[in-house]
Design an enzyme around this catalytic site. Structure first.
Site, short mmCIF file in Angstrom:
data_model
loop_
_atom_site.label_atom_id
_atom_site.label_comp_id
_atom_site.label_asym_id
_atom_site.label_seq_id
_atom_site.Cartn_x
_atom_site.Cartn_y
_atom_site.Cartn_z
N THR A 1 -22.45 57.95 -115.80
CA THR A 1 -21.74 57.04 -114.90
C THR A 1 -21.47 57.79 -113.60
O THR A 1 -20.38 58.31 -113.39
CB THR A 1 -20.42 56.56 -115.52
OG1 THR A 1 -19.66 57.69 -115.95
CG2 THR A 1 -20.66 55.64 -116.70
N THR B 1 -17.45 58.69 -118.96
CA THR B 1 -16.27 58.61 -118.10
C THR B 1 -16.34 57.32 -117.29
O THR B 1 -17.36 57.03 -116.66
CB THR B 1 -16.20 59.82 -117.16
OG1 THR B 1 -16.24 61.02 -117.95
CG2 THR B 1 -14.90 59.81 -116.37
N ARG C 1 -16.73 71.34 -121.52
CA ARG C 1 -17.23 72.17 -120.42
C ARG C 1 -18.75 72.24 -120.50
O ARG C 1 -19.31 72.34 -121.60
CB ARG C 1 -16.64 73.59 -120.52
CG ARG C 1 -15.15 73.66 -120.33
CD ARG C 1 -14.61 75.03 -120.73
NE ARG C 1 -14.75 75.26 -122.17
CZ ARG C 1 -14.47 76.41 -122.76
NH1 ARG C 1 -14.06 77.45 -122.04
NH2 ARG C 1 -14.61 76.54 -124.07
N GLU C 2 -19.38 72.19 -119.34
CA GLU C 2 -20.83 72.34 -119.31
C GLU C 2 -21.20 73.73 -119.85
O GLU C 2 -20.61 74.73 -119.48
CB GLU C 2 -21.34 72.20 -117.87
CG GLU C 2 -21.13 70.83 -117.28
CD GLU C 2 -21.42 70.80 -115.79
OE1 GLU C 2 -22.27 71.58 -115.34
OE2 GLU C 2 -20.77 70.02 -115.08
N LYS D 1 -8.16 60.93 -119.07
CA LYS D 1 -9.39 61.63 -118.68
C LYS D 1 -9.41 61.94 -117.19
O LYS D 1 -9.67 63.08 -116.77
CB LYS D 1 -10.60 60.76 -119.07
CG LYS D 1 -11.93 61.24 -118.52
CD LYS D 1 -12.34 62.59 -119.07
CE LYS D 1 -13.73 62.97 -118.57
NZ LYS D 1 -14.13 64.30 -119.04
N ASN E 1 -8.86 65.82 -115.42
CA ASN E 1 -9.85 66.46 -114.58
C ASN E 1 -9.36 66.63 -113.15
O ASN E 1 -9.70 67.61 -112.47
CB ASN E 1 -11.16 65.67 -114.60
CG ASN E 1 -12.05 66.09 -115.77
OD1 ASN E 1 -11.76 67.07 -116.46
ND2 ASN E 1 -13.11 65.36 -116.00
N GLY F 1 -17.34 71.53 -108.53
CA GLY F 1 -18.54 70.70 -108.54
C GLY F 1 -18.93 70.38 -109.95
O GLY F 1 -18.10 70.40 -110.86
N CYS G 1 -18.41 66.49 -113.61
CA CYS G 1 -17.18 65.72 -113.79
C CYS G 1 -16.21 65.73 -112.61
O CYS G 1 -15.81 64.67 -112.13
CB CYS G 1 -16.45 66.22 -115.04
SG CYS G 1 -17.38 65.94 -116.56
N LYS H 1 -16.77 63.54 -109.18
CA LYS H 1 -16.75 62.08 -109.35
C LYS H 1 -15.43 61.60 -109.92
O LYS H 1 -14.95 60.50 -109.56
CB LYS H 1 -17.91 61.62 -110.23
CG LYS H 1 -17.85 62.04 -111.69
CD LYS H 1 -19.00 61.43 -112.50
CE LYS H 1 -18.87 61.75 -113.97
NZ LYS H 1 -19.92 61.09 -114.78
N ASP H 2 -14.80 62.38 -110.80
CA ASP H 2 -13.55 61.93 -111.41
C ASP H 2 -12.41 61.90 -110.40
O ASP H 2 -11.57 61.00 -110.41
CB ASP H 2 -13.19 62.82 -112.60
CG ASP H 2 -14.13 62.60 -113.78
OD1 ASP H 2 -15.09 61.82 -113.63
OD2 ASP H 2 -13.92 63.21 -114.84
N ARG I 1 -26.01 69.99 -110.48
CA ARG I 1 -25.68 68.70 -109.88
C ARG I 1 -24.31 68.79 -109.18
O ARG I 1 -23.33 69.21 -109.77
CB ARG I 1 -25.65 67.60 -110.93
CG ARG I 1 -25.48 66.21 -110.32
CD ARG I 1 -25.64 65.11 -111.34
NE ARG I 1 -24.48 64.97 -112.21
CZ ARG I 1 -24.38 64.03 -113.12
NH1 ARG I 1 -25.36 63.17 -113.31
NH2 ARG I 1 -23.30 63.95 -113.87
#
Length: 422
Positions: A115, A150, A175-176, A231, A235, A284, A287, A290-291, A348
């Site tokens: 998303t 999300t 976490r990534e 959420k 973040n 960056g 999450c 954009k969050d 990203r």
């Protein structure tokens, strides 16, 4: 209590979970094989759970790798579990299962599709989630659907009104690069459900507790809209903390002060703590950008300063970093890794990408070292994936995160990483 009334359950008691024995959650479908979907699929496919998990994705390359027990993502636990653990997991391309009635036989469907934040509309693009719900409901009108993607605050309620009440939301806190680890050791398990869904919510909490290695993880049941807010606010707080320590570091750098000493001294206050405090070029990744932007959009018409300031502060930090590099007047700049984190392969929305764009606007010559790239160029910059050649070709090397392989050229490395961890 009616469905619209607020409810909050915080318990691990056996009395609550005994109700969940009436709910069967053994045949599970997961849609989306990104960090969220893949880590959840592996978590719930562990042999001791006696489940059968089907994982779908539109990316055939990912599916091919998974079918060979190889991870398409850089995550040590995911790699280990795929290669060495007994999993009741099958992976298939989304197009290969269309019309096969897979959802008819499922007990639970988890949606973990991307998303991305759409700047033009000022909100998440939830089309993939909506399409997935439609596809499931075309085959099965009863199966519970759990949204893990999300989403904007209020989205689950809108889907319940559009489709049915068997749609829930479970926020993820991953976490990534450590997604499966964080699923195996959850900080909390939250189910966004209404009072009428309490038995199902308890079954979900029990399933996730049985799947985790931390059996005492706190569990919370709350309405879906409140779970969505958890959420985004969680973040946004993390982004706020990053922005704060980055601004501290900007001050220290500008005044030639020891940033590490100041941060350590500040963090010794137990209310602040020595965690999540390592300066960077900016937040960056998947999450946080954009969050924070989505939460900012959700504040439309509501007086607020802090959330807007966090977004602005991150942009300011990236411009500050670029200016510091420009002021050094290098003839050739090397960008060491595009990824946000030390041992990740995702870049990203990485902060360094914006730094690169600013440097290019000032006419700087840039090369990039990024093993994850197979192209010869990226964003108009030459890619050099021979590390020694990269080191020799640049008189200034810019690194968002420090790595020991830079030690032999430390005198020409510019980094604000003062603690040496992600």
């Amino acid at each position: 209590m009616s469905d619209s009334e607020n409810n909050l359950t915080t318990s691990n008691s056996q009395i609550l979970y005994d109700q969940s024995t009436t709910i069967k959650l053994s045949k599970i479908v997961v849609i989306g094989a990104g960090y969220v979907g893949l880590s959840n699929a592996i978590l719930l496919a562990q042999a001791h759970l006696n489940t059968q998990v089907m994982l779908f994705d539109i990316d055939q390359i990912k599916i091919n790798q998974l079918q060979q027990n190889q991870s398409p993502l850089q995550d040590s636990e995911i790699c280990d579990y795929l290669a060495n653990r007994q999993l009741n997991l099958q992976a298939s391309s989304q197009t290969q299962i269309d019309g096969q009635g897979i959802y008819e036989k499922s007990d639970l469907v988890i949606i973990a599709t991307p998303t991305n934040y759409d700047v033009a509309s000022g909100q998440f693009d939830t089309s993939s989630v909506e399409a997935s719900i439609s596809a499931v409901r075309a085959q099965n009108s009863q199966v519970p659907i759990v949204i893990k993607s999300t989403i904007p605050i209020g989205f689950t309620d809108s889907m319940r009104q559009q489709f049915d009440t068997q749609i829930l939301f479970m926020p993820e806190f991953l976490r990534e690069g450590q997604a499966l680890y964080d699923n195996l050791h959850p900080s909390r398990i939250i189910v966004g459900a209404t009072e009428s869904q309490q038995v199902l919510a308890q079954a979900l909490m029990r399933l996730y507790q049985q799947a985790s290695e931390s059996k005492d993880a706190p569990t919370l049941m709350m309405p879906p809209t409140e779970a969505e807010a958890v959420k985004l606010f969680a973040n946004s707080y993390l982004a706020t903390r990053i922005a704060f320590f980055n601004e501290l570091d900007s001050f220290a750098e500008k005044h030639q002060l020891n940033s590490q000493a100041i941060i350590t001294g500040v963090g010794l206050d137990p209310r602040i703590g020595q965690h999540y405090n390592n300066p960077s070029f900016g937040y960056g990744g998947y999450c946080l950008p954009k969050d924070t932007q989505q939460l900012q959009a959700n504040y439309a018409g509501i007086p607020a300063n802090l959330i807007h300031a966090v977004v602005d502060a991150n942009n300011t930090r990236k411009r500050f970093i670029a200016r510091q590099i420009i002021d050094k007047n290098p003839s050739q700049v090397g960008i060491y890794r595009l990824s946000m984190k030390k041992d990740a392969d995702n870049f990203r929305d990485s902060a360094v990408l914006d730094v690169i764009q600013t440097l290019k606007q000032h006419g700087m010559s840039i090369t990039i070292y990024e093993p994850a790239l197979v192209e010869d160029t990226f964003e108009g910059c030459q890619v050099i994936n021979d590390l020694q050649q990269f080191k020799q070709s640049n008189d200034l090397i810019v690194a968002n995160r420090w790595h020991t392989e830079l030690e032999d050229v430390s005198d020409k490395v510019y980094s604000r990483d003062v603690f040496g961890y992600s």
